[in-house]
Design a protein around this motif. Structure first.
Motif, short mmCIF file in Angstrom:
data_model
loop_
_atom_site.label_atom_id
_atom_site.label_comp_id
_atom_site.label_asym_id
_atom_site.label_seq_id
_atom_site.Cartn_x
_atom_site.Cartn_y
_atom_site.Cartn_z
N ALA A 161 0.84 -1.20 0.00
CA ALA A 161 0.00 0.00 0.00
C ALA A 161 0.88 1.25 0.00
O ALA A 161 0.64 2.19 -0.75
CB ALA A 161 -0.92 -0.01 1.22
N HIS A 205 2.57 1.85 -3.49
CA HIS A 205 1.60 2.38 -4.47
C HIS A 205 1.25 3.82 -4.14
O HIS A 205 1.14 4.67 -5.01
CB HIS A 205 0.35 1.50 -4.51
CG HIS A 205 0.56 0.27 -5.32
ND1 HIS A 205 -0.02 0.08 -6.56
CD2 HIS A 205 1.30 -0.83 -5.08
CE1 HIS A 205 0.36 -1.09 -7.04
NE2 HIS A 205 1.17 -1.66 -6.17
N PHE A 206 1.06 4.08 -2.84
CA PHE A 206 0.75 5.43 -2.38
C PHE A 206 1.83 6.41 -2.84
O PHE A 206 1.55 7.46 -3.43
CB PHE A 206 0.62 5.45 -0.85
CG PHE A 206 0.77 6.81 -0.25
CD1 PHE A 206 -0.25 7.75 -0.36
CD2 PHE A 206 1.94 7.15 0.44
CE1 PHE A 206 -0.10 9.01 0.21
CE2 PHE A 206 2.09 8.41 0.99
CZ PHE A 206 1.08 9.35 0.87
N ARG A 240 1.86 7.02 -6.66
CA ARG A 240 0.69 7.77 -7.15
C ARG A 240 0.69 9.21 -6.65
O ARG A 240 0.22 10.11 -7.34
CB ARG A 240 -0.60 7.05 -6.76
CG ARG A 240 -0.78 5.83 -7.63
CD ARG A 240 -2.00 5.07 -7.23
NE ARG A 240 -1.95 3.75 -7.85
CZ ARG A 240 -2.69 2.76 -7.45
NH1 ARG A 240 -3.53 2.91 -6.43
NH2 ARG A 240 -2.60 1.59 -8.05
N GLN A 256 -4.77 9.89 -1.95
CA GLN A 256 -3.96 8.76 -2.42
C GLN A 256 -3.76 7.71 -1.33
O GLN A 256 -3.70 6.51 -1.62
CB GLN A 256 -2.60 9.26 -2.93
CG GLN A 256 -2.70 10.19 -4.13
CD GLN A 256 -3.40 9.54 -5.32
OE1 GLN A 256 -3.38 8.32 -5.48
NE2 GLN A 256 -4.04 10.36 -6.15
N ALA A 288 -4.95 3.83 -1.74
CA ALA A 288 -4.02 2.71 -1.58
C ALA A 288 -4.49 1.78 -0.46
O ALA A 288 -4.41 0.55 -0.58
CB ALA A 288 -2.62 3.24 -1.29
N GLU A 316 -7.32 -0.33 -1.78
CA GLU A 316 -6.88 -1.34 -2.74
C GLU A 316 -6.22 -2.54 -2.06
O GLU A 316 -6.38 -3.68 -2.49
CB GLU A 316 -5.90 -0.69 -3.73
CG GLU A 316 -5.53 -1.60 -4.88
CD GLU A 316 -4.66 -0.87 -5.91
OE1 GLU A 316 -4.67 0.37 -5.94
OE2 GLU A 316 -3.98 -1.58 -6.66
N TRP A 354 -5.25 3.27 7.14
CA TRP A 354 -4.25 4.33 6.97
C TRP A 354 -4.49 5.46 7.96
O TRP A 354 -5.61 5.66 8.44
CB TRP A 354 -4.25 4.88 5.55
CG TRP A 354 -5.42 5.77 5.23
CD1 TRP A 354 -6.68 5.36 4.88
CD2 TRP A 354 -5.44 7.20 5.25
NE1 TRP A 354 -7.49 6.44 4.67
CE2 TRP A 354 -6.76 7.59 4.89
CE3 TRP A 354 -4.49 8.19 5.52
CZ2 TRP A 354 -7.14 8.94 4.81
CZ3 TRP A 354 -4.87 9.52 5.43
CH2 TRP A 354 -6.19 9.88 5.08
#
Ligand SMILES: [Zn+2]
Length: 411
Positions: A233, A236-237, A240, A298, A302, A305, A310
């Protein structure tokens, strides 16, 4: 009055200062270290030799002033980062010394007050001296700040013989403006072949700590679809967020991650926790707000996904410092008077000027840094640039003095 600054005398002082704490071609003068204090006492001696009223205040600021009732402040810092360069801060202080020396000798209605502001680099507390000068100093609360070796600021002030000494303060009746000359510490002026940078803003900064929380599990047996991978995560965060920030076309903005943390930090275990700082800077608070929103968007995407939680918490926030437009014009005109090429630019690094900008008209100029290198013993600038910086600053002082004398508002 046209100031007869002596570039050779300024360069000689700059080199003499560089001998305190010399490391190769650089210097190590961490704030309030014994060698830093030695350099401060040397500076007081140079100020007194020039006929200035000089002292070291209760946080280590060195102050040298002419006898005038109204004075232009010229400042920067003489402390350095560990294994730092010989010009970062020192240039502005020594240019101020040279200009004050001329004002003292030549007279005029407006004086100069030179400041070597303590601990700009944050060995104990960033901008310690300029903040104390502008906003006051609470010895009990702020004295608890510690350096990397574990010494508290109170202990350091005590060791340096400064405990109990009064801290100098900004006086709006006496102080007309604050000026600072500094090396750019970046590559822009050199790459573009420009002699003098006219600083318009000092960037604001925000830093968030972003954390993803998933579930540790076997990296071989847990199917990809059933993982709650915090590190995935975070990666990807980060990618992006970078992409989203690139869409901020036009506005000055920079962003950085720089440090990754994961738990349990084993290649055969799916991460249960991953975190990173996200630090970003801009000349516009609105852009900082936009990036703040992107961090949330973002991170949420993430987390969704990868089926993790978070959170984000604000760790550091420094507002944008807007330098004074009218005073900045005077610095630019001073450069043009001397046929120096100029570029208006923001400062991506923090400076003592930030503390002053909220209280009185403040302006800054940059000279080119060789290779854009700073906070390194390799830091250097061409001698012609050092002299150009001195001449432009002196010319700016002449202009601002004249405006103040004729009663025109300078800001
Ligand atoms: Zn500096």
């Amino acid at each position: 009055v046209q100031l007869a600054v002596d570039p050779q005398r300024m360069l000689a002082d700059l080199r003499a200062l560089a001998a305190f704490g010399q490391v190769d071609t650089g210097v190590d003068r961490r704030a309030l270290s014994d060698i830093d204090m030695e350099a401060r006492r040397w500076l007081v001696g140079r100020m007194e030799a020039a006929g200035l009223d000089a002292r070291i205040d209760g946080v280590g600021n060195v102050i040298g002033k002419t006898a005038h009732a109204r004075r232009i402040l010229i400042g920067s810092h003489t402390d350095t980062v560990p294994n730092g360069g010989w010009l970062d801060g020192a240039l502005g202080v020594i240019c101020g010394l040279e200009i004050a020396r001329c004002v003292q000798a030549q007279g005029g209605d407006v004086g100069v007050e030179v400041l070597s502001l303590s601990d700009e680099e944050g060995h104990f507390s960033a901008l310690l001296g300029s903040r104390a000068f502008c906003d006051g100093f609470n010895a009990e609360a702020q004295g608890r700040a510690r350096n990397a070796a574990g010494e508290s600021l109170s202990e350091a002030l005590d060791r340096s013989g400064l405990a109990g000494t009064a801290v100098a303060r900004l006086d709006p009746q006496a102080h007309i403006a604050y000026l600072e000359a500094h090396i750019e510490q970046g590559p822009v002026l050199e790459v573009r072949g420009v002699e003098i940078g006219i600083v318009t803003h000092i960037v604001g900064l925000r830093e968030y700590r972003v954390t993803f929380t998933g579930e540790a599990n076997h990296a071989g047996t847990t199917p990809m679809s059933m993982r709650r991978d915090a590190s995935a995560a975070l990666l990807h965060f980060g990618a992006r967020l970078d992409q989203a920030c690139r869409a901020l076309n036009g506005a000055y903005a920079v962003w950085n991650i720089g440090r990754l943390h994961s738990e349990p930090a084993a290649s055969n275990v799916v991460s249960s926790l991953a975190s990173c700082p996200v630090q970003f800077r801009s000349t516009e608070e609105g852009v900082l707000d936009q990036i703040t929103a992107m961090v949330a968007t973002q991170a949420a995407a993430a987390a969704d996904e990868f089926d993790v939680q978070w959170s984000a918490s604000l760790a550091v926030q420094v507002p944008v410092a807007n330098l004074d437009p009218a005073l900045t014009d005077q610095v630019e005109l001073a450069a043009q008077d001397l046929q120096a090429s100029t570029l208006r630019m923001p400062s991506g690094a923090g400076h003592d000027a930030m503390a002053f900008a909220a209280h009185l008209p403040t302006a800054m100029l940059f000279i080119p840094s060789e290779g854009g290198v700073s906070h390194s013993t390799a830091e250097n600038s061409a001698e012609a640039s050092l002299v150009q910086g001195l001449n432009v600053l002196a010319r700016a002082v002449e202009r601002i003095s004249r405006a103040a004398q004729t009663g025109r508002t300078i800001a």
